[in-house]
Write a protein that holds these residues in place. Structure first.
Motif, PDB file in Angstrom:
ATOM      1  N   GLU A 180      61.440  63.852  21.658  1.00  0.00           N
ATOM      2  CA  GLU A 180      62.314  63.413  22.003  1.00  0.00           C
ATOM      3  C   GLU A 180      61.761  62.059  22.744  1.00  0.00           C
ATOM      4  O   GLU A 180      60.649  62.021  23.416  1.00  0.00           O
ATOM      5  CB  GLU A 180      62.659  64.682  23.096  1.00  0.00           C
ATOM      6  CG  GLU A 180      63.967  63.785  24.193  1.00  0.00           C
ATOM      7  CD  GLU A 180      65.015  64.693  25.032  1.00  0.00           C
ATOM      8  OE1 GLU A 180      65.597  64.880  25.672  1.00  0.00           O
ATOM      9  OE2 GLU A 180      64.051  65.771  25.072  1.00  0.00           O
ATOM     10  N   ARG A 181      62.349  60.912  22.569  1.00  0.00           N
ATOM     11  CA  ARG A 181      62.036  60.442  23.819  1.00  0.00           C
ATOM     12  C   ARG A 181      62.446  59.536  25.447  1.00  0.00           C
ATOM     13  O   ARG A 181      64.648  60.234  24.851  1.00  0.00           O
ATOM     14  CB  ARG A 181      61.225  58.764  22.959  1.00  0.00           C
ATOM     15  CG  ARG A 181      60.921  58.754  22.281  1.00  0.00           C
ATOM     16  CD  ARG A 181      60.654  57.242  20.771  1.00  0.00           C
ATOM     17  NE  ARG A 181      59.821  57.408  20.140  1.00  0.00           N
ATOM     18  CZ  ARG A 181      59.231  58.444  19.288  1.00  0.00           C
ATOM     19  NH1 ARG A 181      60.146  59.311  18.934  1.00  0.00           N
ATOM     20  NH2 ARG A 181      57.839  58.459  18.723  1.00  0.00           N
ATOM     21  N   LEU A 182      62.430  59.237  25.603  1.00  0.00           N
ATOM     22  CA  LEU A 182      62.853  58.991  27.382  1.00  0.00           C
ATOM     23  C   LEU A 182      63.511  57.796  27.572  1.00  0.00           C
ATOM     24  O   LEU A 182      62.852  56.458  27.404  1.00  0.00           O
ATOM     25  CB  LEU A 182      61.782  59.650  28.534  1.00  0.00           C
ATOM     26  CG  LEU A 182      61.497  60.739  28.095  1.00  0.00           C
ATOM     27  CD1 LEU A 182      60.348  61.434  29.633  1.00  0.00           C
ATOM     28  CD2 LEU A 182      62.935  62.018  28.667  1.00  0.00           C
ATOM     29  N   LEU A 183      64.017  57.403  28.776  1.00  0.00           N
ATOM     30  CA  LEU A 183      64.225  56.066  29.083  1.00  0.00           C
ATOM     31  C   LEU A 183      65.104  55.814  30.770  1.00  0.00           C
ATOM     32  O   LEU A 183      65.799  57.203  31.600  1.00  0.00           O
ATOM     33  CB  LEU A 183      66.584  55.419  28.476  1.00  0.00           C
ATOM     34  CG  LEU A 183      66.865  54.412  28.948  1.00  0.00           C
ATOM     35  CD1 LEU A 183      65.901  53.944  29.425  1.00  0.00           C
ATOM     36  CD2 LEU A 183      67.806  53.816  29.257  1.00  0.00           C
ATOM     37  N   ILE A 184      64.407  55.728  31.530  1.00  0.00           N
ATOM     38  CA  ILE A 184      63.958  56.751  32.887  1.00  0.00           C
ATOM     39  C   ILE A 184      63.983  54.977  33.739  1.00  0.00           C
ATOM     40  O   ILE A 184      63.889  53.997  32.871  1.00  0.00           O
ATOM     41  CB  ILE A 184      62.507  56.364  32.879  1.00  0.00           C
ATOM     42  CG1 ILE A 184      61.901  57.429  32.464  1.00  0.00           C
ATOM     43  CG2 ILE A 184      62.644  56.741  34.730  1.00  0.00           C
ATOM     44  CD1 ILE A 184      63.102  58.807  32.707  1.00  0.00           C
TER      45      ILE A 184
END
Length: 301
Positions: free
Chosen positions: A43-47
């Motif tokens: 899983e990759r994040l968008l912050i």
């Protein structure tokens, strides 16, 4: 003025009333906030980043005071945080506290900005003092980690103080099992005296090499690094998780293409983007955020 706008205006007026008369509600909101965990495998994040105003950096492209209105900034942040695929926010205490009181951080990751003392354009800009969160407060407020700017200027003796302070913060965060988000740059002043970050591959690798070694352990350290053309070479310099910073790109389409390529690399765990998504050229925050979220989703497959 629409009913929606009036309702929002009332909410922002209420923020000021709470701060003046019931400041304890900030801690209460933090205590009851629903949290989410760090990303799972693949899983990759968008912050969303919103800590720029805390060091006097208010400009976006040719708009010198783009981020000056707090109500406008909060509107844009809430729009961004409401979009599918946005996992959380990075901000200084004042912004995070407003969002807590507005109920905008439910189910989101929240990272606190720790050192904002290097005010943009000042003679002491490279002295990145810790003037924001400390590890104890991040823990007490049930936040998920702390971010620190770590600009390394070989020609400035004050850099060693920044390195020591960042190392101490990494150690303190790790002791509480909180993420230490280190943003390293190889920096210096140009002939006009302006601070500039060297974004050559060699300089980015040097900054990573120093930044990832800070503290008594790197077990909880993540890197926040620029997306440059030579990302394969850059990511070969570390085994730590890395988030790509967005900056203020002159061309958003070119930036999206670069982020998309970099997100496929091992070790890259997502994006931390502020101005590029909050203040896009067409002012369509939702569309800009959705575009970035699509890149992150595609890379997570």
């Amino acid at each position: 003025m629409s009913d929606t706008t009036l309702a929002r205006t009332d909410r922002y007026d209420e923020l000021t009333r709470i701060r003046a008369t019931r400041p304890g509600e900030i801690a209460a909101a933090a205590a009851r906030r629903q949290r989410r965990g760090l990303p799972g495998e693949g899983e990759r994040l968008l912050i969303i980043a919103a800590d720029h105003p805390a060091r006097g950096s208010l400009a976006v492209r040719d708009r010198p005071l783009a981020m000056a209105s707090r109500r406008d900034l909060l509107e844009r942040l809430q729009t961004a945080l409401d979009r599918p695929g946005v996992h959380g926010i990075l901000a200084a205490p004042d912004v995070l506290e407003d969002l807590l009181l507005l109920g905008a951080l439910e189910g989101k990751l929240a990272f606190g900005s720790m050192n904002r003392g290097g005010v943009q354009g000042s003679v002491f800009e490279l002295d990145d003092r810790f003037t924001g969160y400390d590890a104890a407060t991040l823990d007490a407020m049930r936040l998920d980690g702390g971010k620190m700017l770590c600009r390394i200027d070989p020609g400035d003796p004050a850099t060693v103080v920044t390195l020591e302070s960042c190392a101490r913060a990494v150690t303190d965060l790790a002791g509480r099992r909180l993420v230490a988000m280190v943003e390293p740059f190889w920096s210096g002043r140009n002939p006009a005296g302006q601070v500039r970050n060297d974004l050559s591959a060699e300089a980015v690798i040097r900054s990573i090499s120093v930044g990832q070694a800070l503290g008594v352990t790197s077990a909880y350290t993540w890197l926040k690094i620029p997306a440059i053309a030579e990302m394969e070479q850059v990511m070969a310099a570390t085994t730590l998780p890395a988030l790509l910073l967005g900056g203020d790109p002159p061309d958003i389409d070119t930036a999206f293409a670069g982020w998309g390529r970099a997100l496929t690399l091992p070790g890259v765990r997502g994006l931390v983007v502020g101005r590029a998504l909050l203040y896009p050229p067409d002012d369509d925050v939702a569309a800009a955020v959705d575009g970035a979220a699509a890149l992150v989703r595609e890379a997570s497959r």
